[in-house]
Design a protein around this motif. Structure first.
Motif, PDB file in Angstrom:
ATOM      1  N   GLU A   1      -5.395 -12.322   8.606  1.00 43.92           N
ATOM      2  CA  GLU A   1      -6.319 -11.906   7.559  1.00 43.92           C
ATOM      3  C   GLU A   1      -5.608 -11.205   6.413  1.00 43.92           C
ATOM      4  OE1 GLU A   1      -9.511 -12.678   7.068  1.00 43.92           O
ATOM      5  OE2 GLU A   1      -9.138 -14.021   8.755  1.00 43.92           O
ATOM      6  N   THR A   2      -4.550 -10.428   6.744  1.00 46.95           N
ATOM      7  CA  THR A   2      -3.817  -9.737   5.689  1.00 46.95           C
ATOM      8  C   THR A   2      -3.131 -10.731   4.762  1.00 46.95           C
ATOM      9  OG1 THR A   2      -3.443  -7.824   7.116  1.00 46.95           O
ATOM     10  CG2 THR A   2      -2.009  -8.067   5.186  1.00 46.95           C
TER      11      THR A   2
ATOM     12  N   THR B   1      -5.664 -12.571   2.588  1.00 46.19           N
ATOM     13  CA  THR B   1      -6.121 -11.791   1.434  1.00 46.19           C
ATOM     14  C   THR B   1      -5.095 -11.823   0.314  1.00 46.19           C
ATOM     15  OG1 THR B   1      -7.409 -10.316   2.854  1.00 46.19           O
ATOM     16  CG2 THR B   1      -6.833  -9.502   0.665  1.00 46.19           C
TER      17      THR B   1
ATOM     18  N   GLN C   1      -5.324 -15.235  -1.353  1.00 50.17           N
ATOM     19  CA  GLN C   1      -6.498 -15.338  -2.221  1.00 50.17           C
ATOM     20  C   GLN C   1      -6.268 -14.629  -3.549  1.00 50.17           C
ATOM     21  OE1 GLN C   1      -9.328 -13.620   0.516  1.00 50.17           O
ATOM     22  NE2 GLN C   1     -10.223 -15.617   1.025  1.00 50.17           N
ATOM     23  N   GLU C   2      -5.661 -13.469  -3.509  1.00 49.87           N
ATOM     24  CA  GLU C   2      -5.388 -12.719  -4.738  1.00 49.87           C
ATOM     25  C   GLU C   2      -4.391 -13.469  -5.622  1.00 49.87           C
ATOM     26  OE1 GLU C   2      -4.060  -9.013  -3.167  1.00 49.87           O
ATOM     27  OE2 GLU C   2      -6.098  -8.247  -2.807  1.00 49.87           O
TER      28      GLU C   2
END
Length: 439
Positions: A2-3, A6, A9-10
């Motif tokens: 998940e890290t 993220t 995605q950024e």
């Protein structure tokens, strides 16, 4: 995961404009197969698309190489064994009737248009750009990654043998040129030409059949001029040959008109009645005693795609995609039993099916990435299509089309929603990380 997701995605949000600008650089090359030239075995435009793509890859800091002028790759890492992505830069001809410039990335209401945006420049470039993002994020990868770009997928994948003659295949990887979820099996494909003889006198009542006919699509417009001077034109709806039910086949529409044409020789009228009765809207082999299916891959698909008058008679070409548990020999025997008397059955394309172990850990890893990003069921599936997975060892198909998206490639106004392309970019970036970070 998940890290890293993220962070990916950024990075996508930050680089979206740059990603689309660079993609347009490749989209603007009309990379339809052309005449072989020195340094360009599949024509100068596919080769030019390859050069532009590798120039971008070099600007991102990757090592690149062109193999026998046919295939190029961008590499991140130095190990001989590698995770591979195999996409293609060649495209089918634009055709007619576009509302946007075919060889330009256009956007309207959140939808991107252009030849190759879906098949396959958009997804293939998304994989390269995803690797760029991983490099810039400086995430640790245990394995080398290659993004491989072919230039002849649309015309039979004659490019990959050049590559495999000099380079080892990947230990595992995917081709972003099909659908989601992971595709572990591809149906067998056999294309046949049915040549039915007629006398010169009978054939003289029929003119040449004209229109855009090729093995990749259902023809949508055909015309023929009869000896009587009458001109017959039919309009159907174009669709990929692996999804004929989405179109209206001009071949059977023409056959319907010709079987009732008074000026046509009786043997020809009888023949065209057989064509209509055996093939019109019978997409799953019902008219050829080929209504076959299995649990893994579903129904057989049968698509007539070319109809021509020749010196010796009438030629009808048909594409057959058969379920993974059946064999080509059985298909051909059934065809021979059903065709018009004295018809010669010629095999013009033969591609055996693929069946990768669907419980392979790498398959399950891709399925997990897909489920995490989309929230959808990632159970591996099979396909009616033909991808590089048939030619490149250790490759499966993975995306870019989501469930329910079908019949878009090879048509006018080929499109991909911007949100879907960006979602693909996220999936592919995370997939590359997952496969290459695994020890």
């Amino acid at each position: 995961m998940e890290t890293i997701r993220t962070r990916i995605q950024e990075a996508i949000k930050k680089n979206q404009h740059h990603f689309l600008n660079d993609l347009n650089t490749i989209m603007e090359v009309p990379s339809v197969k052309g005449q072989a030239e020195v340094g360009a075995p599949f024509g100068k435009e596919p080769r030019r698309a390859l050069e532009k793509t590798l120039t971008l890859a070099e600007s991102y800091g990757f090592k690149t190489r062109v193999v026998k002028d046919a295939v190029g790759f961008a590499q991140y890492g130095n190990e001989q064994e590698y995770i591979g992505v195999v996409g293609h830069l060649d495209v089918v001809a634009a055709g007619k009737g576009w509302d946007f410039p075919p060889f330009h990335l256009s956007e309207k209401n959140g939808r991107l248009f252009g030849r190759g945006v879906l098949d396959n420049k958009g997804p293939a470039f998304a994989c390269l750009y995803g690797l760029k993002l991983l490099k810039e994020l400086d995430v640790p990868l245990e394995k080398t990654i290659r993004i491989i770009f072919g230039t002849d997928e649309e015309s039979g994948s004659a490019d990959l043998p050049y590559y495999l003659a000099e380079e080892r295949p990947p230990t595992f990887g995917f081709t972003p040129d099909c659908k989601y979820p992971v595709v572990y099996g591809e149906r067998g494909i056999v294309n046949i030409e049915l040549i039915t003889p007629f006398s010169e006198t009978d054939l003289s009542t029929l003119g040449l059949i004209e229109g855009d006919q090729a093995k990749d699509h259902v023809p949508d417009e055909l015309t023929v001029e009869l000896k009587s001077g009458k001109r017959i034109e039919v309009i159907g709806k174009r669709a990929p040959t692996n999804a004929p039910e989405l179109g209206e086949n001009a071949i059977t529409l023409l056959a319907e008109k010709l079987m009732n044409e008074a000026s046509l020789a009786e043997p020809l009228k009888k023949y065209f009645k057989w064509v209509f009765d055996s093939l019109h809207e019978l997409h799953f082999g019902e008219g050829f005693n080929l209504a076959l299916a299995d649990e893994d891959s579903g129904k057989l698909i049968l698509t007539p795609y070319e109809l021509h008058k020749k010196a010796e008679g009438i030629s009808l070409s048909i594409a057959i995609r058969y379920p993974v548990t059946f064999q080509e020999e059985e298909i051909i025997e059934r065809v021979k039993a059903i065709v018009v008397e004295n018809t010669e059955v010629v095999i013009i394309r033969s591609m055996k099916g693929t069946n990768f172990p669907k419980d392979d850990p790498n398959i399950l890893a891709l399925a997990d990435v897909y489920e995490k990003v989309t929230g959808l069921d990632g159970t591996p599936v099979t396909t009616t299509g033909a991808t590089y997975a048939r030619t490149m060892p250790n490759i499966v198909a993975f995306g870019p089309s989501f469930p329910g998206q079908k019949g878009i490639a090879h048509n006018k106004n080929e499109y991909m929603d911007l949100n879907d392309l960006l979602l693909n970019l996220e999936i592919y970036t995370l997939a590359l990380y997952t496969l290459a970070a695994k020890k």
